[in-house]
Write a protein that holds these residues in place. Sequence first.
Motif, PDB file in Angstrom:
ATOM      1  N   THR A  82      19.498  88.407  51.201  1.00  0.00           N
ATOM      2  CA  THR A  82      20.229  87.295  51.804  1.00  0.00           C
ATOM      3  C   THR A  82      19.339  86.467  52.724  1.00  0.00           C
ATOM      4  OG1 THR A  82      22.298  88.548  51.685  1.00  0.00           O
ATOM      5  CG2 THR A  82      22.223  86.707  53.241  1.00  0.00           C
ATOM      6  N   SER A  83      18.434  87.125  53.449  1.00  0.00           N
ATOM      7  CA  SER A  83      17.566  86.433  54.402  1.00  0.00           C
ATOM      8  C   SER A  83      16.573  85.500  53.735  1.00  0.00           C
ATOM      9  CB  SER A  83      16.799  87.453  55.256  1.00  0.00           C
ATOM     10  OG  SER A  83      15.996  88.288  54.430  1.00  0.00           O
ATOM     11  N   PHE A  84      16.430  85.595  52.414  1.00  0.00           N
ATOM     12  CA  PHE A  84      15.484  84.746  51.684  1.00  0.00           C
ATOM     13  C   PHE A  84      16.153  83.509  51.093  1.00  0.00           C
ATOM     14  CE2 PHE A  84      12.805  88.273  52.207  1.00  0.00           C
ATOM     15  CZ  PHE A  84      11.507  87.946  51.845  1.00  0.00           C
ATOM     16  N   SER A  85      17.346  83.218  51.525  1.00  0.00           N
ATOM     17  CA  SER A  85      18.096  82.115  50.928  1.00  0.00           C
ATOM     18  C   SER A  85      17.325  80.809  50.963  1.00  0.00           C
ATOM     19  CB  SER A  85      19.443  81.947  51.641  1.00  0.00           C
ATOM     20  OG  SER A  85      20.150  80.845  51.119  1.00  0.00           O
ATOM     21  N   TYR A  86      16.785  80.443  52.131  1.00  0.00           N
ATOM     22  CA  TYR A  86      16.072  79.167  52.232  1.00  0.00           C
ATOM     23  C   TYR A  86      14.826  79.172  51.351  1.00  0.00           C
ATOM     24  CZ  TYR A  86      13.273  75.329  54.024  1.00  0.00           C
ATOM     25  OH  TYR A  86      12.493  74.213  54.113  1.00  0.00           O
ATOM     26  N   THR A  87      14.089  80.270  51.366  1.00  0.00           N
ATOM     27  CA  THR A  87      12.862  80.358  50.572  1.00  0.00           C
ATOM     28  C   THR A  87      13.155  80.136  49.091  1.00  0.00           C
ATOM     29  OG1 THR A  87      11.920  81.924  52.148  1.00  0.00           O
ATOM     30  CG2 THR A  87      10.902  81.818  49.968  1.00  0.00           C
ATOM     31  N   VAL A  88      14.226  80.754  48.608  1.00  0.00           N
ATOM     32  CA  VAL A  88      14.566  80.647  47.183  1.00  0.00           C
ATOM     33  C   VAL A  88      15.087  79.262  46.836  1.00  0.00           C
ATOM     34  CG1 VAL A  88      16.064  81.529  45.355  1.00  0.00           C
ATOM     35  CG2 VAL A  88      15.001  83.122  46.968  1.00  0.00           C
ATOM     36  N   THR A  89      16.065  78.786  47.599  1.00  0.00           N
ATOM     37  CA  THR A  89      16.695  77.507  47.252  1.00  0.00           C
ATOM     38  C   THR A  89      15.741  76.335  47.453  1.00  0.00           C
ATOM     39  OG1 THR A  89      17.668  77.367  49.479  1.00  0.00           O
ATOM     40  CG2 THR A  89      19.010  78.347  47.730  1.00  0.00           C
ATOM     41  N   SER A  90      14.866  76.412  48.455  1.00  0.00           N
ATOM     42  CA  SER A  90      13.917  75.320  48.676  1.00  0.00           C
ATOM     43  C   SER A  90      12.859  75.262  47.579  1.00  0.00           C
ATOM     44  CB  SER A  90      13.240  75.458  50.046  1.00  0.00           C
ATOM     45  OG  SER A  90      12.450  76.637  50.110  1.00  0.00           O
ATOM     46  N   SER A  91      12.737  76.345  46.810  1.00  0.00           N
ATOM     47  CA  SER A  91      11.818  76.358  45.669  1.00  0.00           C
ATOM     48  C   SER A  91      12.496  75.881  44.386  1.00  0.00           C
ATOM     49  CB  SER A  91      11.269  77.779  45.447  1.00  0.00           C
ATOM     50  OG  SER A  91      10.544  78.210  46.576  1.00  0.00           O
ATOM     51  N   GLY A  92      13.803  75.541  44.485  1.00  0.00           N
ATOM     52  CA  GLY A  92      14.502  74.971  43.349  1.00  0.00           C
ATOM     53  C   GLY A  92      15.295  75.953  42.518  1.00  0.00           C
ATOM     54  N   PHE A  93      15.464  77.195  43.005  1.00  0.00           N
ATOM     55  CA  PHE A  93      16.194  78.199  42.247  1.00  0.00           C
ATOM     56  C   PHE A  93      17.585  78.414  42.828  1.00  0.00           C
ATOM     57  CE2 PHE A  93      11.708  79.395  41.716  1.00  0.00           C
ATOM     58  CZ  PHE A  93      11.631  79.456  40.335  1.00  0.00           C
ATOM     59  N   GLU A  94      18.495  78.863  41.985  1.00  0.00           N
ATOM     60  CA  GLU A  94      19.783  79.337  42.468  1.00  0.00           C
ATOM     61  C   GLU A  94      19.587  80.742  43.023  1.00  0.00           C
ATOM     62  OE1 GLU A  94      24.315  80.272  40.857  1.00  0.00           O
ATOM     63  OE2 GLU A  94      22.960  78.996  39.686  1.00  0.00           O
ATOM     64  N   HIS A  95      20.134  80.992  44.212  1.00  0.00           N
ATOM     65  CA  HIS A  95      19.916  82.270  44.881  1.00  0.00           C
ATOM     66  C   HIS A  95      21.064  83.215  44.601  1.00  0.00           C
ATOM     67  CE1 HIS A  95      19.503  84.658  48.895  1.00  0.00           C
ATOM     68  NE2 HIS A  95      18.894  85.270  47.902  1.00  0.00           N
ATOM     69  N   ALA A  96      20.762  84.384  44.044  1.00  0.00           N
ATOM     70  CA  ALA A  96      21.730  85.464  43.883  1.00  0.00           C
ATOM     71  C   ALA A  96      21.395  86.505  44.945  1.00  0.00           C
ATOM     72  CB  ALA A  96      21.632  86.067  42.483  1.00  0.00           C
TER      73      ALA A  96
END
Length: 365
Positions: free
Chosen positions: A5-19
């Motif tokens: 959950t704590s990686f939400s910004y890292t994932v979404t800012s890279s253009g991926f949908e975060h699960a």
Amino acid sequence: MAAPTSFSYTVTSSGFEHAPFDDVPTEIMGSIFGRLPSLSQDEANRVVIGEIFGRLDAQAALPGMRDIAKDWCPDLILREPCEFASLAVARHRGIAHATVAIGVRAMTDAVTDIVAAPLRELDELMEIPHGSCHIAMRTAPIFSTVPQLLDGPPSSPSPVRYRDQPANATGHLPLAWGNQKHPLVYVSLGSVAGSLASFKDIYRSILAALADQPIRVLLTTGHGLNPADLGAVPANTKVEQWWPQADVMPHAAAVVGHGGFGTTMCSLAAGVPQIVLPMFSLDQGLNAERVVAIGAGLSLEPNGEAMRALPNAVRSLLTDTSYKNAAAAAANEIAQLLPAEQIVPLLESLAALHQETATATDETP
């Protein structure tokens, strides 16, 4: 992309949908990381790889990872070598899986040995035969950005090697500082060290060691450390919490890093020699060993003696062309690897082959 959950910004800012799946509670993780400075390097490696990655992270992630696999029904799971919940879920659900390397092959081999006991616990939690996760880890296909030169002697299974995008040849830097005629030395200790109180003094030590050298220093602290907490900054130094490494490398004459995979590979891909200060993780020491082995840099233990040796080590990288030449040889080999987009058809074939095999097995009387 499944991540804590704590990686939400890292994932979404890279253009991926975060699960998302659960993080280990901060108080538990902080307590364990706080023990590391008092441990030997070997003990610290076993704590980080075995206790944190193999047990705490994996078991915290497991319920969420099971739900993600159930909801998404993936044809293929790509995992990095120190994330184990998805490995257990792949074995439980019969999903094709492959490893995306985040280090030299020696790290993957060492990790496999260290996590044997935690993987048995995952077998039990997922109610799959004992040894399933361990066998799957040792036999999974591997995709790696590490060139053969850095990886060392060939091994089995042989990785499929590919390359990331090259560094930005016209990367931008912060506003001008120091003497513009002096070579730029980039210093990064990654994103974790700055958030740990036990490692914060090393930033001040590095700044002091390089303060009177005829160089310009760009030091990044990571979001866990406010540059203002470092106090007065030498005139030849610029401190930022974060700066894109790909923008820095075209301008850097040398790098001082902690042996993290991102910094190590970004430096080599740009042909920049480096000094490695391995701090608390197995991969950092192994990366340092391989950088030294190919002649692309030097390694120092991050202690008081190393800080006294650091100015001379930096001068060696800047004046001895053998380090630059060795880094350039690594950069040339990396440039010859398959571009990342050519890996996609291989991944599709891997998923299709697994499905065909599973179907044939199901149809066998």
